[in-house]
Write an enzyme that holds these catalytic residues in place. Structure first.
Site, PDB file in Angstrom:
ATOM      1  N   GLY A  39       0.835  -1.199   0.000  1.00 22.11           N
ATOM      2  CA  GLY A  39       0.000   0.000   0.000  1.00 22.11           C
ATOM      3  C   GLY A  39       0.864   1.241   0.000  1.00 22.11           C
ATOM      4  N   GLY A  41       0.813   5.632   1.392  1.00 20.90           N
ATOM      5  CA  GLY A  41       0.176   6.779   2.019  1.00 20.90           C
ATOM      6  C   GLY A  41       0.599   8.042   1.298  1.00 20.90           C
ATOM      7  N   GLY A  42       0.527   9.152   2.006  1.00 22.85           N
ATOM      8  CA  GLY A  42       0.867  10.411   1.379  1.00 22.85           C
ATOM      9  C   GLY A  42       2.357  10.613   1.168  1.00 22.85           C
ATOM     10  CB  ALA A  44       6.270   6.145   2.973  1.00 19.41           C
ATOM     11  CB  VAL A  46       3.905  -0.128   3.084  1.00 15.02           C
ATOM     12  CG1 VAL A  46       4.263  -1.258   4.049  1.00 15.02           C
ATOM     13  CG2 VAL A  46       3.790   1.192   3.833  1.00 15.02           C
ATOM     14  CE  LYS A  60       4.908   3.411   6.219  1.00 16.45           C
ATOM     15  NZ  LYS A  60       3.861   4.098   7.014  1.00 16.45           N
ATOM     16  CG  ASP A 153      -2.459  10.070  10.826  1.00 13.42           C
ATOM     17  OD1 ASP A 153      -3.681  10.325  10.788  1.00 13.42           O
ATOM     18  OD2 ASP A 153      -1.821   9.700   9.819  1.00 13.42           O
TER      19      ASP A 153
END
Length: 305
Positions: A39, A41-42, A44, A46, A60, A153
């Site tokens: 997957g 994120g904003g 990085a 993974v 990551k 977060d």
């Protein structure tokens, strides 16, 4: 026309496209062989990968646009190294933090699932499962808070699940790294996840550990109802909801939930930090009381055979 042709012929080649996560699949970064993308994120990507001895890991990798910024890289690595010191059964173990071949990365334990993925597959979860998950998360938060580390977060995607069903928290420090970078550079970047922001985050006020209990409340609401309590397409409207609008009652959506569980979620979601749990120990005590006390309906079904 010949002039135009010459101009076109002599034009510089277009710049190379930025690396994509697929470019790293099958490659070795530091001591890790990257096998597939899990997957992103904003900031990085993974990957699932393996150490040289074959041990499965998650890796990551900071996206190149951020790895190329020395200040962002420094903050990212510092926060990852701080998180690596949080050795607790309910916090993901970070194995290695480094830069290799232009990539900034850290390796961590690979978990079987995430709470976000489970909710997406199964929808609302049983109360007993949510109580156990909440207790695991509260234990991890309590350990981190005791060492001066706030998550900032917390959300279902940052709660990973081991094969035995226990929960572990990941991504400690990432929001703080972004916040520090924004404060020092003025770059406009999203800090945190809007659906899970506490009122004090939405208002830019001082933060303490109780922001994590608010985010846990949103997470438990999502796990119980299959949706977050506040939703809007406009960020400012969503922030206003966090600050002003009371959350809907959970039992209106799922009447079978206990009143005690609903009270815990709503206390986490209190607008003012003073009205939430003051620490993880207080939250754990209430979670244990709900688990220990059988519900009236369940007792009556047992008594009546």
């Amino acid at each position: 026309m010949p002039v135009c042709k010459a101009l076109v012929t002599n034009a510089p080649p277009p710049p190379p496209a930025p690396p994509a996560p697929s470019d790293l699949v099958g490659r070795t970064v530091g001591p890790y062989d990257l096998e597939r993308l899990l997957g992103q994120g904003g900031f990085a990507w993974v990957f699932a990968g393996r150490e040289l001895d074959g041990t499965p890991v998650a890796v990551k990798v900071l996206m190149p646009r951020y790895a190329g910024d020395p200040q962002f890289e420094s903050r990212f690595r510092n926060e990852a190294e701080t998180a690596a010191k949080l050795q607790h059964p309910n916090i993901i173990r970070i194995r290695f933090v480094a830069r290799s071949g232009g990539y900034v990365y850290f390796g961590m334990d690979l978990c079987a699932d995430s709470l976000g993925a489970r909710i997406a597959r199964e929808g609302p979860l049983p109360e007993a499962d949510m109580l156990r998950l909440a207790a695991d998360v509260a234990k991890g938060l309590g350990f981190a808070h005791g060492r001066g580390v706030i998550h900032r977060d917390l959300k279902p995607d940052n709660i990973l699940l081991r094969s035995d069903g226990s929960a572990v928290i990941t991504d400690f420090g990432i929001a703080r790294a972004v916040s520090g970078y924004v404060a020092s550079t003025g770059v406009n970047m999203t800090i945190g996840t809007p659906q899970y922001l506490s009122p004090e985050q939405a208002q830019g006020r001082a933060l303490d550990q109780r922001v994590d209990f608010y985010a846990l409340g949103i997470t438990l609401f999502k796990a119980a109802a299959g949706e977050v309590p506040f939703a809007a397409s406009d960020w400012f409207e969503l922030a206003r909801m966090h600050v002003e609008r009371p959350p809907p009652g959970l039992r209106k959506k799922r009447p079978e939930l206990s009143k005690r569980f609903e009270r815990i979620v709503l206390k986490c979601l209190a607008k003012h930090p003073d009205d939430r749990y003051r620490d993880a120990a207080q939250l754990l005590a209430e979670l244990a009381a709900v688990e220990a006390k059988p519900r009236a309906g369940a007792w009556w079904r047992w008594w009546s055979g």
